[in-house]
Scaffold this motif. Structure first.
Motif, PDB file in Angstrom:
ATOM      1  N   MET A 187     -12.763  13.880  19.635  1.00 12.84           N
ATOM      2  CA  MET A 187     -12.484  12.522  19.900  1.00 12.84           C
ATOM      3  C   MET A 187     -13.328  11.464  19.268  1.00 12.84           C
ATOM      4  SD  MET A 187     -12.309  13.478  24.079  1.00 12.84           S
ATOM      5  CE  MET A 187     -13.413  14.523  24.292  1.00 12.84           C
ATOM      6  N   LEU A 188     -14.261  11.808  18.505  1.00 13.18           N
ATOM      7  CA  LEU A 188     -15.014  10.723  17.738  1.00 13.18           C
ATOM      8  C   LEU A 188     -14.303   9.983  16.890  1.00 13.18           C
ATOM      9  CD1 LEU A 188     -18.369  12.710  16.670  1.00 13.18           C
ATOM     10  CD2 LEU A 188     -18.211  11.146  18.142  1.00 13.18           C
ATOM     11  N   ARG A 189     -13.303  10.429  16.393  1.00 11.71           N
ATOM     12  CA  ARG A 189     -12.250   9.698  15.430  1.00 11.71           C
ATOM     13  C   ARG A 189     -11.563   8.475  16.086  1.00 11.71           C
ATOM     14  NH1 ARG A 189     -11.249  14.808  13.785  1.00 11.71           N
ATOM     15  NH2 ARG A 189      -9.443  14.715  14.681  1.00 11.71           N
ATOM     16  N   ASP A 190     -11.328   8.701  17.456  1.00 16.37           N
ATOM     17  CA  ASP A 190     -10.547   7.843  17.997  1.00 16.37           C
ATOM     18  C   ASP A 190     -11.426   6.828  18.834  1.00 16.37           C
ATOM     19  OD1 ASP A 190      -8.477   9.267  17.202  1.00 16.37           O
ATOM     20  OD2 ASP A 190      -8.378  10.663  18.984  1.00 16.37           O
ATOM     21  N   LEU A 191     -12.636   6.790  18.881  1.00 21.76           N
ATOM     22  CA  LEU A 191     -13.442   6.007  19.508  1.00 21.76           C
ATOM     23  C   LEU A 191     -13.377   4.543  19.100  1.00 21.76           C
ATOM     24  CD1 LEU A 191     -16.673   8.002  20.107  1.00 21.76           C
ATOM     25  CD2 LEU A 191     -14.848   7.679  21.758  1.00 21.76           C
ATOM     26  N   ASP A 192     -13.552   3.600  20.009  1.00 14.33           N
ATOM     27  CA  ASP A 192     -13.299   1.997  19.665  1.00 14.33           C
ATOM     28  C   ASP A 192     -14.557   1.573  20.449  1.00 14.33           C
ATOM     29  OD1 ASP A 192     -12.829  -0.419  18.956  1.00 14.33           O
ATOM     30  OD2 ASP A 192     -11.224  -0.872  20.573  1.00 14.33           O
ATOM     31  N   LEU A 193     -15.872   1.688  19.706  1.00 17.66           N
ATOM     32  CA  LEU A 193     -17.211   1.066  20.132  1.00 17.66           C
ATOM     33  C   LEU A 193     -17.691   0.152  19.250  1.00 17.66           C
ATOM     34  CD1 LEU A 193     -18.722   4.549  20.968  1.00 17.66           C
ATOM     35  CD2 LEU A 193     -17.751   3.134  22.699  1.00 17.66           C
ATOM     36  N   PRO A 194     -18.585  -0.712  19.724  1.00 14.45           N
ATOM     37  CA  PRO A 194     -19.277  -1.352  18.703  1.00 14.45           C
ATOM     38  C   PRO A 194     -19.996  -0.605  17.682  1.00 14.45           C
ATOM     39  CG  PRO A 194     -19.802  -2.138  21.058  1.00 14.45           C
ATOM     40  CD  PRO A 194     -18.967  -0.816  20.959  1.00 14.45           C
ATOM     41  N   VAL A 195     -19.933  -1.252  16.372  1.00 13.51           N
ATOM     42  CA  VAL A 195     -20.704  -0.682  15.214  1.00 13.51           C
ATOM     43  C   VAL A 195     -21.847   0.209  15.518  1.00 13.51           C
ATOM     44  CG1 VAL A 195     -21.243  -0.951  12.978  1.00 13.51           C
ATOM     45  CG2 VAL A 195     -19.271  -1.956  13.761  1.00 13.51           C
ATOM     46  N   ALA A 196     -22.916  -0.742  16.271  1.00 12.22           N
ATOM     47  CA  ALA A 196     -24.350  -0.095  16.473  1.00 12.22           C
ATOM     48  C   ALA A 196     -24.337   1.061  17.424  1.00 12.22           C
ATOM     49  CB  ALA A 196     -25.041  -1.249  17.183  1.00 12.22           C
ATOM     50  N   GLN A 197     -23.277   0.881  18.576  1.00 10.09           N
ATOM     51  CA  GLN A 197     -23.379   2.240  19.226  1.00 10.09           C
ATOM     52  C   GLN A 197     -22.699   3.342  18.644  1.00 10.09           C
ATOM     53  OE1 GLN A 197     -21.355   1.034  22.840  1.00 10.09           O
ATOM     54  NE2 GLN A 197     -23.164   0.893  23.941  1.00 10.09           N
ATOM     55  N   MET A 198     -21.568   3.085  17.862  1.00  6.38           N
ATOM     56  CA  MET A 198     -20.902   4.200  17.097  1.00  6.38           C
ATOM     57  C   MET A 198     -21.847   4.975  16.112  1.00  6.38           C
ATOM     58  SD  MET A 198     -18.227   5.701  17.033  1.00  6.38           S
ATOM     59  CE  MET A 198     -17.333   6.865  16.196  1.00  6.38           C
ATOM     60  N   SER A 199     -22.570   3.940  15.455  1.00  8.09           N
ATOM     61  CA  SER A 199     -23.649   4.601  14.575  1.00  8.09           C
ATOM     62  C   SER A 199     -24.523   5.277  15.127  1.00  8.09           C
ATOM     63  CB  SER A 199     -24.177   3.547  13.879  1.00  8.09           C
ATOM     64  OG  SER A 199     -23.275   2.712  12.874  1.00  8.09           O
ATOM     65  N   GLY A 200     -25.108   4.878  16.454  1.00  8.60           N
ATOM     66  CA  GLY A 200     -26.040   5.825  16.983  1.00  8.60           C
ATOM     67  C   GLY A 200     -25.540   7.011  17.500  1.00  8.60           C
ATOM     68  N   VAL A 201     -24.301   6.985  17.983  1.00  9.46           N
ATOM     69  CA  VAL A 201     -23.837   8.555  18.215  1.00  9.46           C
ATOM     70  C   VAL A 201     -23.635   9.506  17.159  1.00  9.46           C
ATOM     71  CG1 VAL A 201     -21.785   9.669  19.265  1.00  9.46           C
ATOM     72  CG2 VAL A 201     -22.658   7.791  20.278  1.00  9.46           C
ATOM     73  N   ARG A 239     -25.769  13.768  13.346  1.00 11.69           N
ATOM     74  CA  ARG A 239     -26.370  14.140  11.873  1.00 11.69           C
ATOM     75  C   ARG A 239     -27.665  14.608  11.981  1.00 11.69           C
ATOM     76  NH1 ARG A 239     -29.343  12.115   7.973  1.00 11.69           N
ATOM     77  NH2 ARG A 239     -30.257  10.608   9.384  1.00 11.69           N
ATOM     78  N   LYS A 240     -28.449  13.976  12.886  1.00 11.35           N
ATOM     79  CA  LYS A 240     -30.011  14.407  12.985  1.00 11.35           C
ATOM     80  C   LYS A 240     -30.039  15.831  13.663  1.00 11.35           C
ATOM     81  CE  LYS A 240     -32.293   9.950  13.041  1.00 11.35           C
ATOM     82  NZ  LYS A 240     -33.011   8.974  13.758  1.00 11.35           N
ATOM     83  N   GLY A 241     -29.354  16.089  14.785  1.00  6.18           N
ATOM     84  CA  GLY A 241     -29.267  17.544  15.141  1.00  6.18           C
ATOM     85  C   GLY A 241     -28.793  18.581  13.992  1.00  6.18           C
ATOM     86  N   LEU A 242     -28.037  18.134  13.348  1.00  2.00           N
ATOM     87  CA  LEU A 242     -27.235  19.368  12.388  1.00  2.00           C
ATOM     88  C   LEU A 242     -28.392  18.978  11.375  1.00  2.00           C
ATOM     89  CD1 LEU A 242     -23.730  18.213  12.671  1.00  2.00           C
ATOM     90  CD2 LEU A 242     -24.533  20.399  13.354  1.00  2.00           C
ATOM     91  N   ILE A 243     -29.077  18.138  10.731  1.00  2.00           N
ATOM     92  CA  ILE A 243     -30.090  18.280   9.809  1.00  2.00           C
ATOM     93  C   ILE A 243     -31.037  19.278  10.090  1.00  2.00           C
ATOM     94  CG2 ILE A 243     -31.580  16.784   8.663  1.00  2.00           C
ATOM     95  CD1 ILE A 243     -28.691  16.630   7.343  1.00  2.00           C
ATOM     96  N   ALA A 244     -31.516  19.180  11.391  1.00  3.35           N
ATOM     97  CA  ALA A 244     -32.535  19.926  11.747  1.00  3.35           C
ATOM     98  C   ALA A 244     -32.344  21.246  11.543  1.00  3.35           C
ATOM     99  CB  ALA A 244     -32.915  19.597  13.374  1.00  3.35           C
ATOM    100  N   ILE A 245     -30.958  21.597  11.799  1.00  2.00           N
ATOM    101  CA  ILE A 245     -30.455  23.055  11.677  1.00  2.00           C
ATOM    102  C   ILE A 245     -30.593  23.429  10.120  1.00  2.00           C
ATOM    103  CG2 ILE A 245     -28.541  24.471  11.644  1.00  2.00           C
ATOM    104  CD1 ILE A 245     -27.494  23.294  14.281  1.00  2.00           C
ATOM    105  N   PHE A 246     -30.157  22.590   9.073  1.00  2.00           N
ATOM    106  CA  PHE A 246     -30.203  22.752   7.786  1.00  2.00           C
ATOM    107  C   PHE A 246     -31.767  22.789   7.258  1.00  2.00           C
ATOM    108  CE2 PHE A 246     -25.947  19.868   7.549  1.00  2.00           C
ATOM    109  CZ  PHE A 246     -25.455  21.094   8.098  1.00  2.00           C
TER     110      PHE A 246
END
Length: 559
Positions: free
Chosen positions: A494-508, A513-520
């Motif tokens: 559902m992330l591709r269909d979200l209509d949020l302000p740029v700042a909030q979208m970038s935060g999500v 990204r940070k959760g997955l980078i921790a895995i890598f």
């Protein structure tokens, strides 16, 4: 007279050396002749076990790109999404050594036939599932079957070939393994986007039918000449029970720690401690320190007697930890951070998969020529550690060259292990009959590494994602569900269909990204540990020309 004695001794030693050289040359000639005159049944049997590996590789990797859609469709949670993969690997890890032990006692064919029953049954349950719990049950059944198919395919390859010729066949054997890893995510994406994910279960039925037919008609192995009563008496019943219960109890709380229950909660600590204690008891029992040592232990202690064998098994554990978690989380990264579709994320990981295939084959050919494997293992771990660490540099704005280039490096590192790691474990066995079970133990360690790693990654992702989401403050209605970390994977499509302000979208997106980078970064740490431990693997001769314990039976018409 005294001066002549050394001369006589030298003459005798020279004669003996000459006879040994002649005998060795004769064996080499016989082996070469035998290799050149492989019967049709050998080639079709080899094709059958390659199909087995190809089918399992597809099944194990196709779910990675489809799991967000499946979880959304069946209204599951992030924990259930993790368990859809974790339950499969858990069943594989538990039943692989059991199937190896059964095949040592009953022969390969009976256990092999039973694996097809479990795998087909699990595929059907998966395909008709209407809820995540039912789907997880299907994955468990598939895991029971896939565990046997995976380990027995490698054990049977050992039975069919000599150690001297095995590098070439291992290189060829790596092709379907890696090819299935390539096409699995693509097939999963195609079915998910253009048909239905349920075809991931149905597609196994025709492939299994063809594979089973080839095995029944062409694969003939030496039977175990014992009565049923004698075979049942030799089985390690207590060891099987201890290992299975210990694995489940130890791995389960690692998946829900920090997500469903805190790390300090008794629901996490109690099963973790119990599982660890049971595995310790299992190890002591197998060594004969508790009661009488079993006749046919699941993990024969003689296989662990040499340091080279121990560190090779440790490398296999770490290999599984890196490759299974990597294959699972890479598509999730491209879907959640780059907002790609399932199909595009599958295509995006092709550099890793294609390079792994190529390096698996190339490493097998290289060993065929140089007859050495140690430095290949050391170099592969060094490359893997560096390249997994480089994934921490990936941002939303990262170029295709960066993401693809790092994946190519990872493929250069991970690919050779499929071919190289079976060699030292087989070269260290003191009895030729142990070659098959040694490979079975190696494969079990690889899957157990993947199991433990996926459980740890689940916890790491949940903890980091939760921390990052809470820094965003009050969430608007469209993404309020993300306050509960259990909804993170389900929400990815559902992330591709979200209509949020740029700042909030970038935060999500940055939380993902940070959760997955921790895995890598965790995978990079595993690889660094593999690099350090690989220096303790010693070079052993791989010139044996003995076939495995349950070698193929020659066709009567050829005799």
């Amino acid at each position: 007279m005294e001066k002549q004695k050394p001369v006589v001794a030298t003459d005798v030693e020279a004669a003996e050396t000459e006879r040994q050289v002649d005998a060795s040359s004769s064996r080499d000639q016989e082996d070469a002749t035998r290799s050149e005159k492989k019967p049709l049944s050998f080639h079709l049997s080899f094709l059958a076990i390659n199909i087995m590996v190809f089918m399992i590789s597809i099944d194990a990797t196709a779910l990675a790109v489809a799991i967000p859609v499946i979880t959304q469709d069946l209204k599951g949670t992030t924990l259930e999404a993790f368990w859809a993969s974790l339950s499969f690997l858990l069943a594989v890890a538990v039943f692989q050594p059991i199937y190896t032990s059964l095949s040592e006692t009953f022969g390969r064919m009976g256990p092999l036939y039973s694996t097809f029953v479990w795998f087909v049954l699990g595929s059907i349950v998966f395909a008709v599932a209407r809820s995540m719990p039912v789907l997880i049950v299907g994955r468990i059944f598939q895991g029971i079957g896939a565990g046997g198919l995976d380990v027995l395919s490698e054990v049977i390859l050992v039975d069919m070939t000599t150690l001297k010729e095995r590098p070439m066949y291992l290189g060829l054997f790596a092709i379907p393994m890696a090819a299935g890893t390539i096409v699995g995510p693509i097939i999963g994406a195609l079915f998910t986007e253009y048909a239905t994910w349920r075809w991931l279960g149905w597609i196994n039925l025709p492939i299994s039918a063809v594979n089973f037919g080839l095995i029944v008609v062409f694969l003939r192995l030496k039977p175990i000449e014992q009565t049923l009563k004698e075979k049942l008496r030799r089985l390690d019943w207590i060891g099987m029970l201890l290992f299975g219960v210990g694995c489940v109890a130890f791995a389960s709380p690692m998946s829900w720690a920090g997500a469903m229950f805190p790390w300090g909660a008794w629901q996490t600590i109690l099963p973790l401690v119990i599982g660890f204690a049971i595995l310790i008891i299992f190890g002591l029992y197998e060594r004969g320190f508790i009661g009488k040592e079993p006749t046919e232990p699941i993990f024969p202690t003689r296989i662990f007697d040499q340091n080279t064998a121990l560190f090779t098994l440790f490398s296999s554990f770490l290999h599984g930890a890196v490759i299974y978690s990597g294959i699972f989380y890479l598509p999730v990264f491209f879907q959640s951070v780059y907002l790609e579709t399932a199909l595009k994320s599958a295509v995006h990981i092709l550099p890793l998969c294609c390079t792994s295939v190529s390096m698996s084959v190339i490493s097998g050919v290289a060993v065929e020529f140089v007859r050495k494997y140690r430095w290949g293992i050391i170099l592969s771990w060094a490359i893997t550690s560096i390249s997994c660490g480089l994934m921490a540099l990936w941002e939303r704005e990262s170029s295709l060259a960066l993401t693809s280039g790092v994946q190519v490096m990872i493929g250069f590192g991970l690919g050779p292990f499929f071919t190289l790691l079976p060699l030292p474990i087989q070269a260290t066995v003191t009895r030729v009959d142990d070659s098959g079970i040694a490979v079975g133990v190696l494969v079990s360690f690889r899957l157990f590494g993947g199991l433990i790693s996926l459980a740890m990654c689940s916890t790491i992702f949940s903890n980091v994602f939760s921390q990052q989401i809470h820094t965003l403050g009050e969430l608007p209605e469209p993404i309020a569900v993300l306050k509960e970390v259990n909804a993170a994977i389900e929400f990815v499509p559902m992330l591709r269909d979200l209509d949020l302000p740029v700042a909030q979208m970038s935060g999500v997106i940055d939380a993902y990204r940070k959760g997955l980078i921790a895995i890598f970064l965790l995978l990079s740490g595993f690889s660094a540990l593999g690099f350090l431990s690989s220096f303790f693997i010693r070079e052993k001769s791989i010139e044996s020309v003995e076939l495995g314990r349950q070698q193929m039976v020659e066709e009567k018409k050829d005799s």
